[in-house]
Design a protein around this motif. Sequence first.
Motif, PDB file in Angstrom:
ATOM      1  N   GLN A   1       0.825  -1.193   0.000  1.00  0.00           N
ATOM      2  CA  GLN A   1       0.000   0.000   0.000  1.00  0.00           C
ATOM      3  C   GLN A   1       0.876   1.266   0.000  1.00  0.00           C
ATOM      4  N   LEU A   2       1.959   1.230   0.778  1.00  0.00           N
ATOM      5  CA  LEU A   2       2.885   2.371   0.788  1.00  0.00           C
ATOM      6  C   LEU A   2       3.517   2.563  -0.588  1.00  0.00           C
ATOM      7  N   ARG A   3       3.849   1.452  -1.228  1.00  0.00           N
ATOM      8  CA  ARG A   3       4.443   1.534  -2.559  1.00  0.00           C
ATOM      9  C   ARG A   3       3.444   2.096  -3.565  1.00  0.00           C
ATOM     10  N   ALA A   4       2.172   1.647  -3.478  1.00  0.00           N
ATOM     11  CA  ALA A   4       1.139   2.146  -4.395  1.00  0.00           C
ATOM     12  C   ALA A   4       0.968   3.654  -4.234  1.00  0.00           C
ATOM     13  N   ALA A   5       1.028   4.138  -2.988  1.00  0.00           N
ATOM     14  CA  ALA A   5       0.889   5.569  -2.750  1.00  0.00           C
ATOM     15  C   ALA A   5       2.043   6.343  -3.368  1.00  0.00           C
ATOM     16  N   MET A   6       3.256   5.875  -3.135  1.00  0.00           N
ATOM     17  CA  MET A   6       4.420   6.582  -3.670  1.00  0.00           C
ATOM     18  C   MET A   6       4.466   6.512  -5.193  1.00  0.00           C
ATOM     19  N   ASP A   7       4.141   5.352  -5.753  1.00  0.00           N
ATOM     20  CA  ASP A   7       4.162   5.206  -7.210  1.00  0.00           C
ATOM     21  C   ASP A   7       3.144   6.120  -7.893  1.00  0.00           C
ATOM     22  N   SER A   8       2.012   6.370  -7.223  1.00  0.00           N
ATOM     23  CA  SER A   8       0.949   7.185  -7.826  1.00  0.00           C
ATOM     24  C   SER A   8       1.058   8.657  -7.460  1.00  0.00           C
ATOM     25  N   GLY A   9       2.061   9.016  -6.681  1.00  0.00           N
ATOM     26  CA  GLY A   9       2.161  10.402  -6.238  1.00  0.00           C
ATOM     27  C   GLY A   9       1.102  10.748  -5.213  1.00  0.00           C
ATOM     28  N   TYR A  10       0.761   9.775  -4.350  1.00  0.00           N
ATOM     29  CA  TYR A  10      -0.238   9.971  -3.293  1.00  0.00           C
ATOM     30  C   TYR A  10      -1.565  10.442  -3.892  1.00  0.00           C
ATOM     31  N   GLN A  11      -2.019   9.692  -4.880  1.00  0.00           N
ATOM     32  CA  GLN A  11      -3.229  10.056  -5.610  1.00  0.00           C
ATOM     33  C   GLN A  11      -4.491   9.829  -4.786  1.00  0.00           C
ATOM     34  N   ALA A  12      -4.440   8.864  -3.860  1.00  0.00           N
ATOM     35  CA  ALA A  12      -5.629   8.502  -3.084  1.00  0.00           C
ATOM     36  C   ALA A  12      -5.482   8.929  -1.625  1.00  0.00           C
ATOM     37  N   ASP A  13      -6.629   8.909  -0.926  1.00  0.00           N
ATOM     38  CA  ASP A  13      -6.651   9.176   0.515  1.00  0.00           C
ATOM     39  C   ASP A  13      -6.541   7.884   1.312  1.00  0.00           C
ATOM     40  N   ILE A  14      -7.024   6.801   0.731  1.00  0.00           N
ATOM     41  CA  ILE A  14      -7.076   5.516   1.431  1.00  0.00           C
ATOM     42  C   ILE A  14      -6.576   4.428   0.500  1.00  0.00           C
ATOM     43  N   TYR A  15      -5.646   3.617   0.997  1.00  0.00           N
ATOM     44  CA  TYR A  15      -5.099   2.477   0.259  1.00  0.00           C
ATOM     45  C   TYR A  15      -5.441   1.216   1.066  1.00  0.00           C
ATOM     46  N   MET A  16      -6.245   0.342   0.457  1.00  0.00           N
ATOM     47  CA  MET A  16      -6.811  -0.802   1.169  1.00  0.00           C
ATOM     48  C   MET A  16      -6.502  -2.102   0.435  1.00  0.00           C
ATOM     49  N   ALA A  17      -6.187  -3.169   1.189  1.00  0.00           N
ATOM     50  CA  ALA A  17      -5.931  -4.486   0.591  1.00  0.00           C
ATOM     51  C   ALA A  17      -6.302  -5.587   1.575  1.00  0.00           C
ATOM     52  N   GLY A  18      -6.197  -6.830   1.092  1.00  0.00           N
ATOM     53  CA  GLY A  18      -6.430  -8.008   1.931  1.00  0.00           C
ATOM     54  C   GLY A  18      -5.395  -9.060   1.598  1.00  0.00           C
ATOM     55  N   HIS A  19      -5.845 -10.288   1.302  1.00  0.00           N
ATOM     56  CA  HIS A  19      -5.033 -11.340   0.686  1.00  0.00           C
ATOM     57  C   HIS A  19      -4.061 -12.066   1.615  1.00  0.00           C
ATOM     58  N   HIS A  20      -3.327 -11.354   2.472  1.00  0.00           N
ATOM     59  CA  HIS A  20      -2.258 -11.991   3.241  1.00  0.00           C
ATOM     60  C   HIS A  20      -2.728 -12.622   4.552  1.00  0.00           C
ATOM     61  N   HIS A  21      -3.984 -12.435   4.926  1.00  0.00           N
ATOM     62  CA  HIS A  21      -4.547 -12.988   6.154  1.00  0.00           C
ATOM     63  C   HIS A  21      -3.858 -12.438   7.401  1.00  0.00           C
ATOM     64  N   ASN A  22      -3.430 -11.178   7.317  1.00  0.00           N
ATOM     65  CA  ASN A  22      -2.995 -10.436   8.487  1.00  0.00           C
ATOM     66  C   ASN A  22      -3.544  -9.034   8.356  1.00  0.00           C
ATOM     67  N   TRP A  23      -3.441  -8.239   9.425  1.00  0.00           N
ATOM     68  CA  TRP A  23      -4.025  -6.912   9.359  1.00  0.00           C
ATOM     69  C   TRP A  23      -3.032  -5.865   9.845  1.00  0.00           C
ATOM     70  N   ALA A  24      -3.258  -4.638   9.388  1.00  0.00           N
ATOM     71  CA  ALA A  24      -2.452  -3.511   9.835  1.00  0.00           C
ATOM     72  C   ALA A  24      -3.164  -2.218   9.458  1.00  0.00           C
ATOM     73  N   LEU A  25      -2.925  -1.191  10.259  1.00  0.00           N
ATOM     74  CA  LEU A  25      -3.490   0.136  10.019  1.00  0.00           C
ATOM     75  C   LEU A  25      -2.383   1.167  10.226  1.00  0.00           C
ATOM     76  N   LEU A  26      -2.327   2.138   9.339  1.00  0.00           N
ATOM     77  CA  LEU A  26      -1.346   3.207   9.469  1.00  0.00           C
ATOM     78  C   LEU A  26      -1.960   4.485   8.930  1.00  0.00           C
ATOM     79  N   GLU A  27      -1.916   5.532   9.738  1.00  0.00           N
ATOM     80  CA  GLU A  27      -2.406   6.830   9.300  1.00  0.00           C
ATOM     81  C   GLU A  27      -1.270   7.834   9.444  1.00  0.00           C
ATOM     82  N   ARG A  28      -0.956   8.533   8.373  1.00  0.00           N
ATOM     83  CA  ARG A  28       0.089   9.536   8.445  1.00  0.00           C
ATOM     84  C   ARG A  28      -0.139  10.589   7.367  1.00  0.00           C
ATOM     85  N   GLU A  29       0.625  11.657   7.456  1.00  0.00           N
ATOM     86  CA  GLU A  29       0.465  12.738   6.499  1.00  0.00           C
ATOM     87  C   GLU A  29       1.210  12.449   5.210  1.00  0.00           C
TER      88      GLU A  29
END
Length: 346
Positions: A248-276
Amino acid sequence: MAGPGLTTEQMQEAIDAYYQNGEVQVDAANALGLPKSTFENRLKRAKQAGFRPGVAEVEFPEFPDNCPDAEAFLDLQEKRFDKEEKYRQAVNWFRIKVKHSDPIAINWFGDPHLGSNGCNVKRLREDIETIKETPGMYAANIGDTIDGWSDRMARLYADNDVSRATEWQLAKWFLEEKGIPWILWLFGNHDNMHSGFTSYLKAIKAASIPMLDWQAKFIVEFKNGQEFKFDCAHNHKGHSWFHELHGQLRAAMDSGYQADIYMAGHHHNWALLEREGPQGQPVLYARCRGYKFHDSYSDHHGFYEHQAGCSIVTVLDPAAKSPIERIRGFKSTSEGAEYLTWLRSR
């Protein structure tokens, strides 16, 4: 050309004249107005090449061409391409319009894996009821609704107590029969393992909610003009043992922070991060765990089993007084529902 200095037409002509004149070479040569030696050479060459009389002893039926006309086929291909182009343009940053400016929440169901013996049905049912009972709460499916084992992996059906048909029925229950207020539905890798499953679900609901393969980029627009941009995928490109949100961090940087929220699943673990972000905007990164527990794959490879984050809830406040308060993320459906209810009651 049938040979140096001799055409196929000339050779066929020689064969036809020979048989039409009772196989008498002189008469055939005279009929064609050729010297006897020239005719003999043509006849010899025609026989060596396998030419036969033009008037056959048997007659064959004529069969119509069963292949499409090239130009007609290319016209069809052009129309298909145009339709695909329009579809891709339409789903790229499509808009979901909210007809008011009150806060809403989206519950992101992590991989449900309905039908798996490890599916935590009790928690799934609790979360469904919480969503249905909470005004302003919607749902999105991050993908892998079923196990969908196929080909060499089909043997894994033997580890579960459901058939493929039962899995499909459970998916229909989840999509349609429980009355969940869906806002988006994604298909993951397990959903695509068995051909026909995604088409089956689209036939049920695609006309009323967006149903996309793997990824969706969309905007939630409120009546007061506030917008929230989502880049969600069954999984984003990139993986790290050291950070669950690497993709998700890579998607944000690759897109120039185009979105406000980057969401995924797939790995069967969870994490949350909010930053500027680089312009001071709040950006939320999240991965939802899903509902599959007691996973033999995790056991065999030594991965510890996360207990929270089956769903991740994103709360959107279009009337927030400061940008940093616009978005909140929660690691459980009930926690997100409680915050949304409080926010809407202020």
